[in-house]
Design a protein around this motif. Structure first.
Motif, short mmCIF file in Angstrom:
data_model
loop_
_atom_site.label_atom_id
_atom_site.label_comp_id
_atom_site.label_asym_id
_atom_site.label_seq_id
_atom_site.Cartn_x
_atom_site.Cartn_y
_atom_site.Cartn_z
N ARG A 87 0.79 -1.36 -0.13
CA ARG A 87 0.29 0.31 0.06
C ARG A 87 0.65 1.44 0.29
O ARG A 87 0.54 2.54 -0.54
CB ARG A 87 -1.09 0.08 1.39
CG ARG A 87 -1.83 -1.03 0.34
CD ARG A 87 -3.11 -0.80 2.35
NE ARG A 87 -2.41 -1.11 3.52
CZ ARG A 87 -2.44 -1.90 4.04
NH1 ARG A 87 -2.83 -3.38 3.66
NH2 ARG A 87 -2.24 -2.52 5.21
N LYS A 91 0.94 4.19 -2.79
CA LYS A 91 0.63 5.25 -2.90
C LYS A 91 1.31 5.99 -3.20
O LYS A 91 2.18 7.38 -4.03
CB LYS A 91 0.75 5.75 -1.29
CG LYS A 91 0.26 6.78 -0.42
CD LYS A 91 -0.23 6.72 0.88
CE LYS A 91 -1.24 5.66 1.38
NZ LYS A 91 -1.52 6.10 2.80
N GLU A 94 1.97 6.53 -6.82
CA GLU A 94 1.27 7.29 -7.13
C GLU A 94 0.70 9.11 -6.62
O GLU A 94 0.85 9.88 -7.81
CB GLU A 94 -0.38 6.98 -7.06
CG GLU A 94 -1.11 5.71 -7.36
CD GLU A 94 -1.10 5.97 -8.35
OE1 GLU A 94 -2.41 7.21 -9.28
OE2 GLU A 94 -0.90 4.68 -9.11
N LYS A 95 1.75 9.34 -6.51
CA LYS A 95 2.33 10.61 -5.49
C LYS A 95 3.34 10.93 -6.55
O LYS A 95 3.68 12.17 -6.99
CB LYS A 95 2.63 10.65 -4.08
CG LYS A 95 3.00 11.75 -3.89
CD LYS A 95 3.92 11.76 -2.35
CE LYS A 95 3.42 12.76 -1.37
NZ LYS A 95 4.72 12.88 0.68
#
Length: 100
Positions: A87, A91, A94-95
């Motif tokens: 996860r 994340k 994506e950032k």
């Protein structure tokens, strides 16, 4: 990815090392820039059954991600920690994508 397994105050079984290497190898699916991983396995002296602790430290460019889980078995602890890292890596990816 280079994986190092450190067992604190006990000898680690070969099957457990293979399981850890196989499970952490799957992390590269989520973020391909993982450089190395350090796995620390400890047995805490408590009266509880959930006394096996797995700490996973993942080295990625510019940062280190650390996850610590405590369970009944090392396999379960490594599995839960790896899921948390998945996860975190998604994340992070994506950032980075939003900044490009």
């Amino acid at each position: 990815m280079k994986v190092e397994v450190h067992a604190v105050n006990f000898n680690v079984d070969g099957k457990l090392v293979d399981f850890i290497n196989q499970r952490l190898g799957k992390l590269e699916k989520y973020y391909d820039k993982v450089v190395a991983a350090d796995v620390y396995l400890k047995v805490e002296k408590t009266s509880e059954k959930e006394n096996k602790v797995a700490e996973l430290k993942i080295h990625v460019p510019g940062d280190d991600l650390l996850v610590k889980k405590q369970c009944k078995s090392f396999e379960e602890a490594v599995e839960q920690a790896a899921e948390s890292l998945e996860r975190l890596l998604v994340k992070r990816k994506e950032k980075i994508r939003t900044h490009i």
